[in-house]
Scaffold this motif. Structure first.
Motif, PDB file in Angstrom:
ATOM      1  N   VAL A  89       0.611  -1.154   0.060  1.00 58.38           N
ATOM      2  CA  VAL A  89      -0.121   0.002  -0.035  1.00 58.38           C
ATOM      3  C   VAL A  89       0.882   1.068   0.033  1.00 58.38           C
ATOM      4  O   VAL A  89       0.702   2.360  -0.946  1.00 58.38           O
ATOM      5  N   GLU A  90       1.886   1.235   1.032  1.00 51.93           N
ATOM      6  CA  GLU A  90       2.480   2.627   1.155  1.00 51.93           C
ATOM      7  C   GLU A  90       3.322   2.943  -0.073  1.00 51.93           C
ATOM      8  O   GLU A  90       3.139   4.092  -0.343  1.00 51.93           O
ATOM      9  N   PRO A  91       3.984   2.199  -0.904  1.00 49.38           N
ATOM     10  CA  PRO A  91       4.659   2.576  -2.099  1.00 49.38           C
ATOM     11  C   PRO A  91       3.701   3.245  -2.998  1.00 49.38           C
ATOM     12  O   PRO A  91       3.930   4.400  -3.760  1.00 49.38           O
ATOM     13  N   ARG A  92       2.620   2.450  -3.252  1.00 52.53           N
ATOM     14  CA  ARG A  92       1.400   3.461  -4.217  1.00 52.53           C
ATOM     15  C   ARG A  92       1.098   4.759  -3.686  1.00 52.53           C
ATOM     16  O   ARG A  92       0.908   5.620  -4.023  1.00 52.53           O
ATOM     17  N   ARG A  93       0.683   4.524  -2.138  1.00 53.39           N
ATOM     18  CA  ARG A  93       0.252   5.939  -1.606  1.00 53.39           C
ATOM     19  C   ARG A  93       1.354   6.997  -2.134  1.00 53.39           C
ATOM     20  O   ARG A  93       1.108   8.080  -2.235  1.00 53.39           O
ATOM     21  N   LYS A  94       2.475   6.626  -1.620  1.00 54.21           N
ATOM     22  CA  LYS A  94       3.862   7.545  -1.815  1.00 54.21           C
ATOM     23  C   LYS A  94       3.811   7.841  -3.083  1.00 54.21           C
ATOM     24  O   LYS A  94       4.159   9.386  -3.533  1.00 54.21           O
ATOM     25  N   ALA A  95       3.761   7.256  -4.109  1.00 49.68           N
ATOM     26  CA  ALA A  95       3.521   7.726  -5.618  1.00 49.68           C
ATOM     27  C   ALA A  95       2.862   8.818  -5.815  1.00 49.68           C
ATOM     28  O   ALA A  95       3.121   9.691  -6.319  1.00 49.68           O
ATOM     29  N   VAL A  96       1.361   8.640  -5.405  1.00 46.37           N
ATOM     30  CA  VAL A  96       0.614   9.578  -5.462  1.00 46.37           C
ATOM     31  C   VAL A  96       0.890  10.875  -4.672  1.00 46.37           C
ATOM     32  O   VAL A  96       0.812  11.999  -5.361  1.00 46.37           O
TER      33      VAL A  96
ATOM     34  N   GLN B 298       2.439  16.369  -3.981  1.00 51.27           N
ATOM     35  CA  GLN B 298       3.329  17.536  -3.200  1.00 51.27           C
ATOM     36  C   GLN B 298       4.203  18.245  -4.422  1.00 51.27           C
ATOM     37  O   GLN B 298       4.306  19.573  -4.175  1.00 51.27           O
ATOM     38  N   ARG B 299       4.409  17.416  -5.338  1.00 45.35           N
ATOM     39  CA  ARG B 299       5.327  18.226  -6.523  1.00 45.35           C
ATOM     40  C   ARG B 299       4.424  19.413  -7.014  1.00 45.35           C
ATOM     41  O   ARG B 299       4.774  20.408  -7.314  1.00 45.35           O
TER      42      ARG B 299
ATOM     43  N   GLY C 102       3.317  24.818  -8.049  1.00 45.47           N
ATOM     44  CA  GLY C 102       2.366  25.894  -8.363  1.00 45.47           C
ATOM     45  C   GLY C 102       1.280  25.306  -9.175  1.00 45.47           C
ATOM     46  O   GLY C 102       0.147  26.097  -9.450  1.00 45.47           O
ATOM     47  N   GLU C 103       1.201  24.161  -9.608  1.00 41.05           N
ATOM     48  CA  GLU C 103       0.234  23.437 -10.514  1.00 41.05           C
ATOM     49  C   GLU C 103      -0.941  23.203  -9.639  1.00 41.05           C
ATOM     50  O   GLU C 103      -2.077  22.973 -10.215  1.00 41.05           O
ATOM     51  N   LEU C 104      -0.811  23.059  -8.303  1.00 43.17           N
ATOM     52  CA  LEU C 104      -1.718  22.682  -7.298  1.00 43.17           C
ATOM     53  C   LEU C 104      -1.707  23.898  -6.359  1.00 43.17           C
ATOM     54  O   LEU C 104      -0.750  24.566  -6.318  1.00 43.17           O
ATOM     55  N   ARG C 105      -2.970  24.230  -5.716  1.00 37.53           N
ATOM     56  CA  ARG C 105      -2.996  25.210  -4.624  1.00 37.53           C
ATOM     57  C   ARG C 105      -1.940  25.014  -3.610  1.00 37.53           C
ATOM     58  O   ARG C 105      -1.879  23.715  -3.291  1.00 37.53           O
TER      59      ARG C 105
ATOM     60  N   VAL D  96      -2.817  17.542   1.592  1.00 30.63           N
ATOM     61  CA  VAL D  96      -2.323  16.520   0.546  1.00 30.63           C
ATOM     62  C   VAL D  96      -2.877  15.196   1.033  1.00 30.63           C
ATOM     63  O   VAL D  96      -3.276  14.445  -0.081  1.00 30.63           O
ATOM     64  N   GLU D  97      -3.090  14.759   2.153  1.00 34.84           N
ATOM     65  CA  GLU D  97      -3.631  13.481   2.774  1.00 34.84           C
ATOM     66  C   GLU D  97      -5.073  13.294   2.170  1.00 34.84           C
ATOM     67  O   GLU D  97      -5.715  12.297   1.711  1.00 34.84           O
ATOM     68  N   VAL D  98      -5.720  14.366   2.217  1.00 39.03           N
ATOM     69  CA  VAL D  98      -7.180  14.498   1.791  1.00 39.03           C
ATOM     70  C   VAL D  98      -7.305  14.351   0.193  1.00 39.03           C
ATOM     71  O   VAL D  98      -8.103  13.637  -0.197  1.00 39.03           O
ATOM     72  N   ALA D  99      -6.482  15.051  -0.283  1.00 37.17           N
ATOM     73  CA  ALA D  99      -6.362  14.915  -1.731  1.00 37.17           C
ATOM     74  C   ALA D  99      -6.230  13.461  -2.186  1.00 37.17           C
ATOM     75  O   ALA D  99      -6.682  12.902  -3.122  1.00 37.17           O
ATOM     76  N   LEU D 100      -5.182  13.049  -1.611  1.00 37.79           N
ATOM     77  CA  LEU D 100      -4.603  11.540  -1.756  1.00 37.79           C
ATOM     78  C   LEU D 100      -6.020  10.577  -1.616  1.00 37.79           C
ATOM     79  O   LEU D 100      -6.288   9.720  -2.602  1.00 37.79           O
ATOM     80  N   ALA D 101      -6.425  10.840  -0.646  1.00 33.86           N
ATOM     81  CA  ALA D 101      -7.728   9.899  -0.262  1.00 33.86           C
ATOM     82  C   ALA D 101      -8.803  10.162  -1.417  1.00 33.86           C
ATOM     83  O   ALA D 101      -9.445   9.046  -1.904  1.00 33.86           O
ATOM     84  N   SER D 102      -9.064  11.420  -1.668  1.00 31.50           N
ATOM     85  CA  SER D 102     -10.098  11.761  -2.731  1.00 31.50           C
ATOM     86  C   SER D 102      -9.899  11.082  -4.088  1.00 31.50           C
ATOM     87  O   SER D 102     -10.702  10.348  -4.689  1.00 31.50           O
ATOM     88  N   LEU D 103      -8.401  11.037  -4.408  1.00 31.95           N
ATOM     89  CA  LEU D 103      -8.026  10.448  -5.776  1.00 31.95           C
ATOM     90  C   LEU D 103      -8.078   8.851  -5.534  1.00 31.95           C
ATOM     91  O   LEU D 103      -8.885   8.238  -6.483  1.00 31.95           O
ATOM     92  N   SER D 104      -7.321   8.391  -4.777  1.00 38.25           N
ATOM     93  CA  SER D 104      -7.268   6.798  -4.641  1.00 38.25           C
ATOM     94  C   SER D 104      -8.466   6.361  -4.310  1.00 38.25           C
ATOM     95  O   SER D 104      -9.024   5.172  -4.696  1.00 38.25           O
ATOM     96  N   GLY D 105      -9.177   6.919  -3.398  1.00 35.87           N
ATOM     97  CA  GLY D 105     -10.342   6.469  -2.706  1.00 35.87           C
ATOM     98  C   GLY D 105     -11.519   6.413  -3.661  1.00 35.87           C
ATOM     99  O   GLY D 105     -12.190   5.217  -3.856  1.00 35.87           O
ATOM    100  N   ALA D 106     -11.470   7.367  -4.647  1.00 36.75           N
ATOM    101  CA  ALA D 106     -12.545   7.353  -5.596  1.00 36.75           C
ATOM    102  C   ALA D 106     -12.197   6.011  -6.698  1.00 36.75           C
ATOM    103  O   ALA D 106     -13.240   5.452  -6.840  1.00 36.75           O
TER     104      ALA D 106
END
Lengths: 210, 210
Positions: free
Chosen positions: A143-150, A155-156, A161-164, A169-179
């Motif tokens: 799990v962790e490697p994949r989570r880290k990749a996202v 974070q990048r 500046g491509e993201l606000r 970050v954790e919520v964004a991660l959850a929204s994407l992967s969780g979806a």
DNA sequence: CCGATACGCAACGGTGTCGTTTCGAAAGCT
DNA sequence: AGCTTTCGAAACGACACCGTTGCGTATCGG
């Protein structure tokens, strides 16, 4: 890797440098076959609790003895099996955050369609409470490697500046992967085309007005 | 409800209207106890495969005979048990879409912390492949109502203009519920305060620039 | 070649669950 | 009362695994 070298280990050779323990060496092939059989059975929907040593031995074409000689219990065997799972994550281009996220989510979707990955996911969900030690390991290797990749991509995006800058970050991660997780589990099979792209774009732009 | 009335059914009373089948009637209390015991065992982490009729009978304080008289197999019993699950969804205010979504997600988070719900979720994830018929039922009684509740709120937002008119409702749904699911499963326990609010706000505003 | 170890295989006694059957008691009806 | 059906409990033979042991063979080092 966990309970290996139970019988001999550092013992076995009489203080003679790095010599062989004498006698017939353990078959690497058997070991591989056992682990493969274990993963196969899990991939076929077997929960950890229902995994039987006999079934593993039979599937691997191996005597039960050979298994018991290496692992003292089922949990160790499963742990070692999980540990062999490589995480062949797709490379990301590194150009556009949006493109990279789509790549990662699409890979996640593809993986979710494969028996092996899907059933491993099931195990991660259902056996997590019963085998916490096992799951700690699983989360670490799978799990962790994949989570880290996202997370890295997100974070990048924040950094460049491509993201606000103020997003969670954790919520964004959850929204994407969780979806994606949600969709592969309970979403219909109908809307799979371009799913990764639609998720990413909508999470990027938000659903609020304007 | 599924395989009920196996022994008699429409038979039993001799074409005499809606009369009793004669003889000692079946104990409603025993039936309830059996179903409760089944759900309890599931809630304790028992997978469907490991559920033993003996354990259920013992837990329910009932003879095995009583179980086999009513259900011909384990799957039917589990299906009927799941069917008794009510979905006590929280009422939504109906004023603000944001507030309603937060209410629903917070409820989802609370439920995920309860043994019963959590293990039912596990079953939904892991046994889905092995018992598709069972899962169809489960999804219908447990998953779908919750999904519908969120979808209704999102759709209402689209209709009233509180949300963009062009969003993909299913993807929005997955982003919201999936984020919560992801977090309750693999997210740390640290960031649970105000989680529902943070998810909703971030999905609303998006993570893209501006 | 010899000693040591691992191999696959088959069998051991023990345990847990299966689905069924039998039993005496209880609970309803006529 | 008499009849019918269900109740809980106990026991049945069957099967699957358990973890262990013994056996004959294979494969290493010395």
């Amino acid at each position: 890797m966990t309970t290996q070298e139970m019988t001999h280990g550092t013992a076995g050779q009489a203080a003679a440098g790095a010599g062989r323990p004498a006698g017939r060496p353990r078959s690497e092939k058997a070991e591989k076959a056992i682990i493969e059989a274990t993963l196969d059975l899990i991939a076929e929907g077997m929960g950890v609790a229902e995994l039987s040593i006999e079934a593993i031995a039979s599937r691997a074409g191996v005597g039960k003895t050979t298994i018991y000689r290496r692992w003292s219990n089922k949990e160790d065997l499963v742990a070692d099996s999980l540990a062999t799972l490589k995480a062949p994550l797709p490379p990301v281009g590194g150009v556009s955050v949006r493109d990279d996220l789509i790549t990662l989510l699409a890979a996640m979707q593809t993986e979710a369609g494969q028996d092996r990955t899907r059933c491993l996911m099931n195990i991660a969900m259902s056996d997590a409470d019963r085998y916490p030690r096992l799951m700690g390991r699983f989360v670490k290797v799978a799990v962790e490697p994949r989570r880290k990749a996202v997370r890295d991509v997100v974070q990048r995006g924040v950094d460049t500046g491509e993201l606000r800058p103020d997003i969670d970050v954790e919520v964004a991660l959850a929204s994407l992967s969780g979806a994606m997780l949600w969709h592969t589990k309970w979403g219909g099979v109908e809307l799979t085309d371009g799913l990764a792209e639609r998720i990413v774009d909508q999470v990027l732009s938000g659903i609020g007005p304007r």
